[in-house]
Design a protein around this motif. Structure first.
Motif, PDB file in Angstrom:
ATOM      1  N   HIS A 709      -1.363  -2.205   9.861  1.00  0.00           N
ATOM      2  CA  HIS A 709      -1.628  -1.178  10.861  1.00  0.00           C
ATOM      3  C   HIS A 709      -1.696   0.214  10.232  1.00  0.00           C
ATOM      4  O   HIS A 709      -0.921   0.530   9.320  1.00  0.00           O
ATOM      5  CB  HIS A 709      -0.525  -1.160  11.924  1.00  0.00           C
ATOM      6  N   HIS A 710      -2.597   1.030  10.762  1.00  0.00           N
ATOM      7  CA  HIS A 710      -2.636   2.465  10.460  1.00  0.00           C
ATOM      8  C   HIS A 710      -2.213   3.195  11.736  1.00  0.00           C
ATOM      9  O   HIS A 710      -2.970   3.234  12.712  1.00  0.00           O
ATOM     10  CB  HIS A 710      -4.036   2.904  10.044  1.00  0.00           C
ATOM     11  N   VAL A 711      -1.001   3.748  11.720  1.00  0.00           N
ATOM     12  CA  VAL A 711      -0.422   4.365  12.918  1.00  0.00           C
ATOM     13  C   VAL A 711      -0.336   5.870  12.712  1.00  0.00           C
ATOM     14  O   VAL A 711       0.260   6.341  11.737  1.00  0.00           O
ATOM     15  CB  VAL A 711       0.968   3.777  13.232  1.00  0.00           C
ATOM     16  N   SER A 712      -0.923   6.628  13.636  1.00  0.00           N
ATOM     17  CA  SER A 712      -0.934   8.085  13.556  1.00  0.00           C
ATOM     18  C   SER A 712       0.470   8.637  13.767  1.00  0.00           C
ATOM     19  O   SER A 712       1.335   7.991  14.364  1.00  0.00           O
ATOM     20  CB  SER A 712      -1.884   8.649  14.615  1.00  0.00           C
ATOM     21  N   ASP A 713       0.699   9.871  13.279  1.00  0.00           N
ATOM     22  CA  ASP A 713       1.984  10.521  13.550  1.00  0.00           C
ATOM     23  C   ASP A 713       2.114  10.892  15.024  1.00  0.00           C
ATOM     24  O   ASP A 713       3.166  11.350  15.470  1.00  0.00           O
ATOM     25  CB  ASP A 713       2.173  11.754  12.667  1.00  0.00           C
ATOM     26  N   LYS A 714       1.033  10.635  15.792  1.00  0.00           N
ATOM     27  CA  LYS A 714       1.103  10.781  17.244  1.00  0.00           C
ATOM     28  C   LYS A 714       1.516   9.472  17.920  1.00  0.00           C
ATOM     29  O   LYS A 714       1.442   9.358  19.143  1.00  0.00           O
ATOM     30  CB  LYS A 714      -0.251  11.244  17.797  1.00  0.00           C
ATOM     31  N   PHE A 719      -6.181   1.836  13.534  1.00  0.00           N
ATOM     32  CA  PHE A 719      -6.949   0.678  13.067  1.00  0.00           C
ATOM     33  C   PHE A 719      -5.993  -0.389  12.561  1.00  0.00           C
ATOM     34  O   PHE A 719      -4.886  -0.094  12.123  1.00  0.00           O
ATOM     35  CB  PHE A 719      -7.932   1.062  11.944  1.00  0.00           C
ATOM     36  N   THR A 720      -6.455  -1.660  12.633  1.00  0.00           N
ATOM     37  CA  THR A 720      -5.649  -2.796  12.170  1.00  0.00           C
ATOM     38  C   THR A 720      -6.528  -3.778  11.409  1.00  0.00           C
ATOM     39  O   THR A 720      -7.628  -4.094  11.850  1.00  0.00           O
ATOM     40  CB  THR A 720      -4.979  -3.521  13.355  1.00  0.00           C
ATOM     41  N   HIS A 721      -6.040  -4.234  10.253  1.00  0.00           N
ATOM     42  CA  HIS A 721      -6.674  -5.310   9.501  1.00  0.00           C
ATOM     43  C   HIS A 721      -5.784  -6.549   9.582  1.00  0.00           C
ATOM     44  O   HIS A 721      -4.556  -6.430   9.647  1.00  0.00           O
ATOM     45  CB  HIS A 721      -6.830  -4.941   8.014  1.00  0.00           C
ATOM     46  N   VAL A 731      -4.688  -2.612  -0.880  1.00  0.00           N
ATOM     47  CA  VAL A 731      -6.145  -2.721  -0.967  1.00  0.00           C
ATOM     48  C   VAL A 731      -6.796  -2.141   0.292  1.00  0.00           C
ATOM     49  O   VAL A 731      -7.867  -1.531   0.239  1.00  0.00           O
ATOM     50  CB  VAL A 731      -6.535  -4.202  -1.170  1.00  0.00           C
ATOM     51  N   TYR A 732      -6.152  -2.326   1.441  1.00  0.00           N
ATOM     52  CA  TYR A 732      -6.732  -1.900   2.717  1.00  0.00           C
ATOM     53  C   TYR A 732      -6.184  -0.554   3.187  1.00  0.00           C
ATOM     54  O   TYR A 732      -6.429  -0.156   4.318  1.00  0.00           O
ATOM     55  CB  TYR A 732      -6.472  -2.968   3.781  1.00  0.00           C
ATOM     56  N   LEU A 733      -5.458   0.137   2.303  1.00  0.00           N
ATOM     57  CA  LEU A 733      -4.835   1.399   2.687  1.00  0.00           C
ATOM     58  C   LEU A 733      -5.866   2.439   3.119  1.00  0.00           C
ATOM     59  O   LEU A 733      -5.677   3.163   4.102  1.00  0.00           O
ATOM     60  CB  LEU A 733      -4.007   1.928   1.507  1.00  0.00           C
ATOM     61  N   LEU A 734      -6.978   2.528   2.382  1.00  0.00           N
ATOM     62  CA  LEU A 734      -7.980   3.561   2.637  1.00  0.00           C
ATOM     63  C   LEU A 734      -9.050   3.099   3.619  1.00  0.00           C
ATOM     64  O   LEU A 734      -9.706   3.925   4.253  1.00  0.00           O
ATOM     65  CB  LEU A 734      -8.631   3.995   1.321  1.00  0.00           C
ATOM     66  N   ASP A 735      -9.236   1.779   3.756  1.00  0.00           N
ATOM     67  CA  ASP A 735     -10.262   1.259   4.664  1.00  0.00           C
ATOM     68  C   ASP A 735     -10.030   1.723   6.095  1.00  0.00           C
ATOM     69  O   ASP A 735     -10.963   2.070   6.822  1.00  0.00           O
ATOM     70  CB  ASP A 735     -10.268  -0.275   4.642  1.00  0.00           C
ATOM     71  N   GLY A 736      -8.768   1.678   6.518  1.00  0.00           N
ATOM     72  CA  GLY A 736      -8.457   2.027   7.907  1.00  0.00           C
ATOM     73  C   GLY A 736      -8.871   3.444   8.253  1.00  0.00           C
ATOM     74  O   GLY A 736      -9.314   3.720   9.367  1.00  0.00           O
ATOM     75  N   LEU A 737      -8.738   4.369   7.289  1.00  0.00           N
ATOM     76  CA  LEU A 737      -9.130   5.756   7.545  1.00  0.00           C
ATOM     77  C   LEU A 737     -10.636   5.886   7.682  1.00  0.00           C
ATOM     78  O   LEU A 737     -11.136   6.650   8.523  1.00  0.00           O
ATOM     79  CB  LEU A 737      -8.628   6.666   6.427  1.00  0.00           C
ATOM     80  N   LEU A 738     -11.389   5.128   6.873  1.00  0.00           N
ATOM     81  CA  LEU A 738     -12.846   5.221   6.914  1.00  0.00           C
ATOM     82  C   LEU A 738     -13.428   4.485   8.116  1.00  0.00           C
ATOM     83  O   LEU A 738     -14.469   4.871   8.640  1.00  0.00           O
ATOM     84  CB  LEU A 738     -13.436   4.675   5.618  1.00  0.00           C
ATOM     85  N   ILE A 744      -9.027  11.253  16.515  1.00  0.00           N
ATOM     86  CA  ILE A 744      -7.896  11.540  15.626  1.00  0.00           C
ATOM     87  C   ILE A 744      -8.317  11.165  14.206  1.00  0.00           C
ATOM     88  O   ILE A 744      -8.507  10.001  13.890  1.00  0.00           O
ATOM     89  CB  ILE A 744      -6.639  10.744  16.043  1.00  0.00           C
ATOM     90  N   GLN A 745      -8.488  12.155  13.350  1.00  0.00           N
ATOM     91  CA  GLN A 745      -8.985  11.940  11.994  1.00  0.00           C
ATOM     92  C   GLN A 745      -7.978  12.475  10.983  1.00  0.00           C
ATOM     93  O   GLN A 745      -7.991  13.651  10.634  1.00  0.00           O
ATOM     94  CB  GLN A 745     -10.346  12.620  11.810  1.00  0.00           C
ATOM     95  N   PRO A 746      -7.078  11.624  10.493  1.00  0.00           N
ATOM     96  CA  PRO A 746      -6.073  12.082   9.525  1.00  0.00           C
ATOM     97  C   PRO A 746      -6.665  12.283   8.137  1.00  0.00           C
ATOM     98  O   PRO A 746      -7.684  11.689   7.788  1.00  0.00           O
ATOM     99  CB  PRO A 746      -5.046  10.937   9.532  1.00  0.00           C
ATOM    100  N   ASP A 747      -5.990  13.115   7.343  1.00  0.00           N
ATOM    101  CA  ASP A 747      -6.407  13.308   5.950  1.00  0.00           C
ATOM    102  C   ASP A 747      -5.274  13.028   4.975  1.00  0.00           C
ATOM    103  O   ASP A 747      -5.427  13.201   3.762  1.00  0.00           O
ATOM    104  CB  ASP A 747      -6.936  14.734   5.733  1.00  0.00           C
ATOM    105  N   THR A 748      -4.127  12.613   5.504  1.00  0.00           N
ATOM    106  CA  THR A 748      -2.976  12.267   4.668  1.00  0.00           C
ATOM    107  C   THR A 748      -2.468  10.904   5.103  1.00  0.00           C
ATOM    108  O   THR A 748      -2.254  10.667   6.294  1.00  0.00           O
ATOM    109  CB  THR A 748      -1.847  13.302   4.822  1.00  0.00           C
ATOM    110  N   VAL A 749      -2.302  10.002   4.134  1.00  0.00           N
ATOM    111  CA  VAL A 749      -1.865   8.648   4.462  1.00  0.00           C
ATOM    112  C   VAL A 749      -0.536   8.371   3.770  1.00  0.00           C
ATOM    113  O   VAL A 749      -0.345   8.667   2.593  1.00  0.00           O
ATOM    114  CB  VAL A 749      -2.927   7.594   4.055  1.00  0.00           C
ATOM    115  N   TYR A 750       0.400   7.831   4.548  1.00  0.00           N
ATOM    116  CA  TYR A 750       1.729   7.484   4.057  1.00  0.00           C
ATOM    117  C   TYR A 750       1.823   5.957   3.990  1.00  0.00           C
ATOM    118  O   TYR A 750       1.260   5.257   4.833  1.00  0.00           O
ATOM    119  CB  TYR A 750       2.810   8.023   4.987  1.00  0.00           C
TER     120      TYR A 750
END
Length: 989
Positions: A709-714, A719-721, A731-738, A744-750
């Motif tokens: 899961h890619h969960v926003s700070d909100k 997105f979910t793979h 491997v899928y860390l950056l895919d979710g952002l793209l 909601i468009q984040p530019d920092t991923v934790y």
């Protein structure tokens, strides 16, 4: 007919919000001047203005009776007219005012010329796209661009449907004309229910792969061989766009044999051919995946056997050590060498003699190492024929100039049926490790030969590594294709490079980039060295080990608990189905669902059916239990049919996107986060073992798959793979952002510790994404100094090497080519990271990414150890995704949280359903919390902003999961707009 809700065709809101009225329908000075010069009466002014603002909003002239009353009232107020002034014009006035408005706005009426323009344009687009709603949207965009008035929706729909029909029929005919008689017969027999077991049929094409056992691998090889008797289907689809092929394949997958009989012959064969092509591509991917898993299993079994043998020979080891102890004792106590020799001989005789002791030593020495390779053959031999068959069925090539492994593989394939113990070959074997060389290369009669058995398993093992690193590819595959062919060419990259580097403030050449990066690293290292002088956060202990001060968790706030209790009392009790119905009233999210054709669903009460289906699968109850508790409103067949035929993963993602965008409009989530940060983490879901996705994972202690899961700070998931347990999650860390296309468009991923890999740091840096992982073993990672002579007073023990700047500079353009290709949508980051996840001596691009990643990671780690605020932030954001996982566990309560479908497509859909239900509940909770806060402030109670920031949209005490399942769309919820804004005093505090 296409559903208008699925298109961008503009329509009025019947109950527009006052803010929307003020923004969209308030006349400008120029518009007021227009009506003053063109009309004299009060009625004329109002009617002309209503028609003008309606046209500006819609792009066409609606029927006067369709214009919402609030719009008319707003315009009447703006013109300062009395209520008795009517807004409905006569036919003659409508004609006159339409010409005035067209002239004023410079818009042309829809005519045959406009019809021809969009017919040509849509015909070209229909070669690539197929969904009617998409083509209608393209037609609308073209008409607006050409400044044409929009026709009635039915007119547009008929035209687009006709053009699409003609285009598709031409493509069907084109494909059919290239088919031979044998190929037509093959496709026709796919629909026969009386085919032999070894013959391909429709069900076989749709069937998911079994688990990666030896039997499952043999079955998959047989399936692939049966499909390939047709030949490579791609050669017959060269004239079709890939998007079109995928759409036709998805359409074919949704149909059963009886439904195919109602389709004309050319279309039927084209759909089946596309389905066959996609099945061939996917099966190649599955074969390689199974191959990798079986090779890994073979080696793991050998390692396990080695461990067992060590235990078995433990007694013998103890006996030999005891004998050695006696010899050493005798040597210590006796100075006479002759007497010592007699004593040693006596000791050896007591233990069975020298020959027996030597035999025991040789047995123990063989297994008292970490080298499991001599034991691999016994576990490989049962797989031998299947592995040879699998490798022969695939077209394997090297992706680098060093093709020694592939050449050796071809040699082994040529000698598959040889029975001799040794083979002679003078090819390149430099890729082998020393352990393998000692097993494979033997000396017989003074000449070097190769042990056939050991050579086979050696090459199959190295081939698995080549697949992992991307040094070998499979022609016609997707996941294991040559990724270089997916990248932009050099000529395509060069015009984009300068502008992209300017956006990221990077120099646009390799030398400049390296100098810029060296300066950044030098600056950060010097600043951190000076900061660590006080020793308050970071110190080096007496053993030379770095020590970082631990963060203390803040004590729980009683004020927050009191506020939560007050809000909970004001939140109404709701069932999950009630929430889905409310969100449907607000957003009409079910409009994204429907038949693959894009036409209106021919279901009775389709909205209710879609809500039941989403609830049944999203909560993992399944169609049977959902139907049992629905008071006979739906049957299990109705729910499963709706899931198969009307709902796909992209449609669910579109519905989720609508909910995320609505959620983002609220002011409450802006108190929880900025939306610029996102946390990524995986949670394990139990699935059956008899499928390719299921795999045992030590960290999760069981079989299953991972929902990443890619969960926003909100607090809402973007997105979910769905991936297998054995896949490296980062491997899928950056895919979710793209892949995230919401507002909601984040530019920092934790992320967690898995995210700290050097290639991930490099790729995220070049994509303009800031990577902030939570790292447990940070002191074990390599810190690189910018230059060899760089020395530091307080952080010197951290550094373990110097940056190889030449490597980065040499391959700078190659790395930028990868990044630009990702930005252009040619390839996903996961495709590259899968290739960069394992060390490769051949792949210099991999080594360059690693070196760049170590530089970026060093700068991050230096900031990490010196910035306590950043560490707190990382913990806080990553804790959000953990809370989201617990929230999902509450929602996914059916079948004890186990996914019971073996089809990977359906497994992923389950998780998308789950995210859809979760997003709906988050939106509803946000509405209810906002209304509760408004109520509390209206009562005069003081609500502190800091206390609100500690809340989350994950409360569940007021939600009901059990009982009868009822969909009641007659209950109209409170308008969404009433809860969007919090009281100003809270936002301003």
């Amino acid at each position: 007919m296409t559903s208008i809700e699925r298109t961008a065709y503009p329509r009025f809101k019947q109950y527009p919000h006052p803010s929307e009225l003020a923004e969209l329908y308030t006349p400008t000075e120029a518009e007021l001047e227009l009506i003053e010069t063109r009309t004299k009466s009060y009625e004329g002014k109002l009617r002309l203005m209503v028609m003008l603002k309606s046209f500006q909003r819609l792009g066409y002239f609606p029927h006067p009776e369709c214009i919402p009353v609030p719009v008319i009232k707003h315009l009447r107020s703006c013109l300062q007219l009395q209520d008795w002034v009517k807004a409905i014009p006569s036919e003659r006035q409508r004609y006159t005012y339409q010409n005035i408005i067209r002239e004023y706005l410079g818009v042309k009426p829809y005519d045959k010329k406009a019809q021809k323009v969009i017919a040509i344009f849509v015909a070209a687009e229909a070669e690539i796209k197929d969904h009617p709603a998409d083509l209608i949207n393209i037609a609308i965009e073209k008409l607006v661009q050409e400044k044409y008035e929009l026709p009635a929706f039915s007119t547009l729909d008929r035209l687009v449907s006709h053009v699409r029909h003609l285009t598709n029929n031409r493509l069907f005919q084109l494909v059919s004309d290239h088919l031979t008689s044998a190929e037509k017969d093959y496709l026709d027999q796919l629909l026969s229910s009386e085919t032999e077991e070894s013959t391909t049929n429709l069900n076989l094409l749709k069937s998911p792969p079994r688990s990666a056992t030896l039997g499952g691998m043999k079955q998959l090889i047989a399936k692939f061989d049966a499909m390939m008797t047709f030949g490579d289907a791609q050669r017959l689809l060269a004239q079709l766009a890939l998007t079109k092929v995928r759409y036709f394949a998805a359409h074919a997958r949704a149909l059963d044999i009886s439904e195919f009989q109602d389709i004309n012959l050319n279309k039927r064969r084209t759909l089946l051919l596309c389905l066959l092509y996609v099945a061939q591509v996917k099966t190649r991917d599955h074969l390689v995946s199974m191959y990798l898993k079986r090779i890994l299993k073979i080696h793991n079994n050998a390692k396990k056997r080695l461990s067992e043998l060590r235990e078995k020979h433990l007694t013998q080891t103890s006996e030999l050590l005891g004998t050695l102890a006696q010899v050493l004792t005798a040597s210590k106590e006796t100075n006479n060498h002759t007497a010592l020799g007699e004593q040693v001989s006596s000791i050896f005789e007591q233990q069975g003699g020298t020959e027996l002791l030597l035999q025991k030593y040789e047995e123990i020495a063989a297994y008292n190492t970490n080298n499991h390779l001599p034991l691999v053959w016994r576990f490989y031999s049962p797989h031998r024929k299947a592995l040879f068959d699998l490798v022969r069925s695939l077209d394997i090539h090297s992706t680098s100039a060093d093709s020694s492994v592939i050449e050796a593989l071809h040699f082994v394939l040529e000698h598959q049926h040889k029975r001799s113990k040794h083979l002679s070959w003078d090819g390149d074997l430099s890729f082998m490790s020393q352990n393998w060389r000692s097993l494979v290369i033997k000396e017989v009669n003074g000449s070097k030969v190769l042990s056939r058995q050991q050579l086979e398993i050696c090459l199959f093992s190295y081939l698995a590594t080549e697949f992992k690193t991307g040094d070998a590819c499979v022609v016609g595959s997707e996941s294991y294709a040559d990724f270089r062919e997916q990248l932009l060419s050099r000529s395509e990259c060069e015009p984009l490079l300068e502008d992209y580097c300017r956006q990221l403030n990077f120099p646009d050449n390799g030398a400049g980039f390296v100098e810029y990066l060296r300066e950044q690293l030098t600056k950060v290292a010097n600043e951190v060295d000076a900061f660590c002088a006080d020793g308050k956060q970071f110190t080096i202990n007496d053993r030379g080990e770095p020590v970082l001060k631990r963060l203390k968790s803040p004590p729980p706030s009683t004020e927050v608990e009191k506020l939560e209790a007050k809000i909970r009392k004001l939140m109404p009790e709701r069932s999950v189905l009630d929430v889905l119905c409310n969100v449907e009233h607000w957003l009409n999210w079910t409009r994204h669902f429907g038949p693959v054709s894009g036409n209106e669903p021919r279901l009775k009460q389709p909205t209710e059916r879609y809500i039941f289906t989403t609830f049944g699968y999203g909560c993992n109850i399944g169609p049977n239990e959902t139907a049992r508790h629905s008071r006979d409103v739906v049957t299990s067949h109705m729910i499963s049919y709706t899931n198969r035929r009307h709902i796909t993963t992209p449609k669910i993602e579109a519905a989720i996107r609508d909910i995320i965008n609505a959620f983002n409009r609220f002011s409450l989530p802006s108190l929880w986060g900025t939306g610029k940060k996102v946390a990524a983490d995986g949670s394990k879901f139990e699935i059956y073992e008899h499928n390719l996705h299921s795999e045992y994972h030590i960290r999760y202690n069981g079989y299953g798959g991972i929902a990443y899961h890619h969960v926003s700070d909100k607090y809402i998931a973007l997105f979910t793979h769905f991936i297998t347990c054995g896949v490296w999650e980062a491997v899928y860390l950056l895919d979710g952002l793209l892949k995230n296309v919401s507002d909601i468009q984040p530019d920092t991923v934790y992320g967690d510790t898995q995210s700290q890999s050097a290639p991930v740091f490099a790729l995220s840096y070049l994509l303009g994404i800031k990577l902030m992982p939570r790292i447990r073993n940070w002191k074990d990672l390599s810190f690189l100094r910018p230059t060899e002579d760089a020395q530091y007073k307080y952080i010197e023990p951290l550094f373990k090497g110097t940056v190889n700047w030449n490597l980065i500079q040499t391959h700078w353009f190659d790395m930028m080519r990868v990044v630009l290709s990702i930005k252009a949508g040619k390839v996903m980051p996961s495709t590259l990271l899968r290739k960069l996840s394992s060390y490769s001596k051949k792949n210099r691009l991999y080594q360059a990414f690693c070196e760049l990643g170590k530089v970026v990671r060093t700068m991050f780690l230096l900031e990490y150890i010196s910035n306590m605020k950043m560490r707190r932030e990382i913990n806080a954001v990553t804790n959000i995704v953990e809370k989201y996982h617990h929230f999902l566990d509450w929602i996914f309560f059916g079948k004890q949280g186990a996914i019971t479908d073996n089809d990977p497509i359906e497994q992923e859909k389950r998780l998308k359903y789950l995210d859809l239900v979760a997003s709906s509940l988050i939106l509803q909770n946000t509405v209810d919390i906002s209304l509760a806060i408004q109520t509390l402030t209206a009562r005069g109670e003081i609500v502190n902003r800091r206390e609100i920031e500690a809340l989350s949209p994950y409360p569940t005490r007021h939600l009901k999961r059990y009982g009868d399942f009822i969909v009641n769309l007659n209950h109209i919820p409170q308008p969404l707009e009433t809860a969007i804004n919090l009281p100003p005093e809270i936002l301003e505090s």
